[in-house]
Design an enzyme around this catalytic site. Structure first.
Site, short mmCIF file in Angstrom:
data_model
loop_
_atom_site.label_atom_id
_atom_site.label_comp_id
_atom_site.label_asym_id
_atom_site.label_seq_id
_atom_site.Cartn_x
_atom_site.Cartn_y
_atom_site.Cartn_z
CG HIS A 21 -0.26 -0.37 2.49
ND1 HIS A 21 0.03 -1.67 2.83
CD2 HIS A 21 0.24 0.39 3.50
CE1 HIS A 21 0.65 -1.70 4.00
NE2 HIS A 21 0.80 -0.47 4.42
CE LYS A 54 -6.82 -7.10 11.00
NZ LYS A 54 -7.43 -5.93 11.68
CG ASN A 76 4.22 -1.39 1.76
OD1 ASN A 76 3.24 -2.10 1.62
ND2 ASN A 76 4.23 -0.12 1.41
CG ASP A 130 7.73 6.61 -0.63
OD1 ASP A 130 8.15 5.83 0.25
OD2 ASP A 130 6.76 7.35 -0.46
#
Length: 396
Positions: free
Chosen positions: A12, A73, A96, A169
């Site tokens: 993301h 999850k 990440n 980045d």
């Protein structure tokens, strides 16, 4: 070129998605794994730039990929990832999240290595996977400040100035992609997988390979100045200089050519050694000289002397530059919702050609059904996962 490499991208923001996109551009089969609510970049865009409600921030770094929207999850979510790795050959992971998150989800390196020892697992972090700052928030601007990068730039009468783009980045993304490709190459020779750690701290320091190495070996960096000098270690002139009507960039030019370009006698009190040893005072003279003529006049003079210079372009000039156009730098995507979107393409050319667009950036859950079917799930199980909110699929 990377056809046959199968990647699961748990990414993301920008660094991770951009790294995954680099691999996808080169032919890897990349599946973007998203939470059922969607990744952060779907709901944010710089300058509030949206095309018919679609985030350009998302569109610029997620092409050539498929999308699986699933709740990691849940047991079903983890089982799906295990199935893709064990049965479908997805043996490259890029993620990440903050250190420890993937471990808590049962998707850390040690766990997935048990499923396949050939796994190549790349973690993109702010400061590294381990260490005293490992769990601190890591973001481009923060690392520009922490790493010393911001302190290199800006006029002397202003605070340090970070770069006006997310260069840490993006450089970090390419370093991550390079690490993955190298690890896959070695894995294919040795049969042994690897854990790759790519951090924004490593990226920020790598960008400073010149000044940092000079500093550690006795080089004396000057203070930031109010002249045109854009670094603390180059000889004068080196930077952006104000002309009579705009600005121009001057790079490493020999003393003899500067003498010919400038007013006779303006450099009489200097020698070539002063360009480095007395560079701030030398640069003040350069600034004064450059202000005497217009940019067009300087271009004519610099061209005749074969000097290193360039115009200072705004983006309107950049996108219409003849070399930028010749290199086929941009990709035009015809998106079903956003419409026509123009984005920066893959930076390299291969065999004289740019890389093609194969897939539009996927909608949330666009490929969930086909990927769950590839895992061998029954239609009943798929329907249960969708109804219970453990997965999201785009309506076919």
């Amino acid at each position: 070129m990377l056809e046959g490499i199968k990647v699961l991208s748990f990414t993301h923001y920008l660094q991770g998605p951009s790294a995954a996109q680099a691999l996808a551009d080169l032919g890897a089969d990349v599946v973007k794994i998203e939470a059922c609510k969607g990744a952060y970049e779907r709901g944010w865009s710089g300058c509030n730039t949206y095309k018919n409600g679609v985030s350009v921030f998302y569109l610029m770094a997620n092409r050539n990929q498929r999308d699986l929207a699933i709740d990691l999850k849940t047991e079903e979510g983890r089982e799906t990832i295990y199935a893709l790795i064990k049965d479908k050959g997805y043996d490259v992971i890029i993620e990440n999240f903050r250190p420890g998150v993937m471990d808590k989800l049962g998707l850390g390196y040690e766990k997935l290595k048990e499923i396949t020892p050939r796994i190549v697992y790349c973690s993109c972090t702010g400061y590294g996977s381990l260490g005293p700052k490992a769990k601190k928030p890591g973001q481009d601007l923060l690392l520009q400040g922490m790493s010393g990068l911001a302190a290199l730039t800006g006029p002397g009468d202003h605070p340090p100035m970070p770069a006006g783009t997310s260069l840490v980045d993006q450089h970090g993304a390419i370093l991550a992609a390079l690490g993955i490709v190298s690890a896959v190459y070695d894995r294919d020779r040795s049969g042994i997988g690897h854990k790759v750690d790519a951090s924004l701290l490593g990226s920020a320091l790598d960008l400073q390979i010149e000044p940092l190495n000079y500093f550690m070996n006795g080089g004396e960096l000057t203070e930031r100045t109010d002249t045109g000098l854009s670094t603390r270690f180059h000889q004068s002139p080196y930077g952006v200089y104000e002309t009579a009507d705009s600005c121009i960039t001057l790079s490493l030019n020999p003393f003899e050519k500067l003498e010919k370009a400038f007013t006779p006698g303006s450099l009489a009190h200097f020698t070539a050694r002063d360009q480095m040893e007395n560079r701030i005072e030398f640069d003040k003279v350069v600034c004064a000289e450059i202000k005497k003529r217009t940019t067009a006049e300087w271009i004519e003079i610099f061209e005749s002397l074969g000097m290193w210079y360039e115009k200072v372009n705004e983006y309107e000039d950049v996108v219409n530059d003849e070399q930028v156009i010749f290199n086929e730098t941009f990709i035009t995507m015809n998106h079903p919702v956003a419409g026509e979107v123009k984005v920066l393409g893959h930076a390299n050319r291969y065999d004289g050609k740019p890389l093609p667009l194969r897939r539009l950036p996927p909608d949330l859950g666009e490929n969930t059904l086909e990927l769950l079917r590839e895992c061998g799930y029954s239609e009943e199980k798929i329907a249960y996962m969708l109804k219970s909110g453990k997965a999201v699929a785009k309506v076919e």
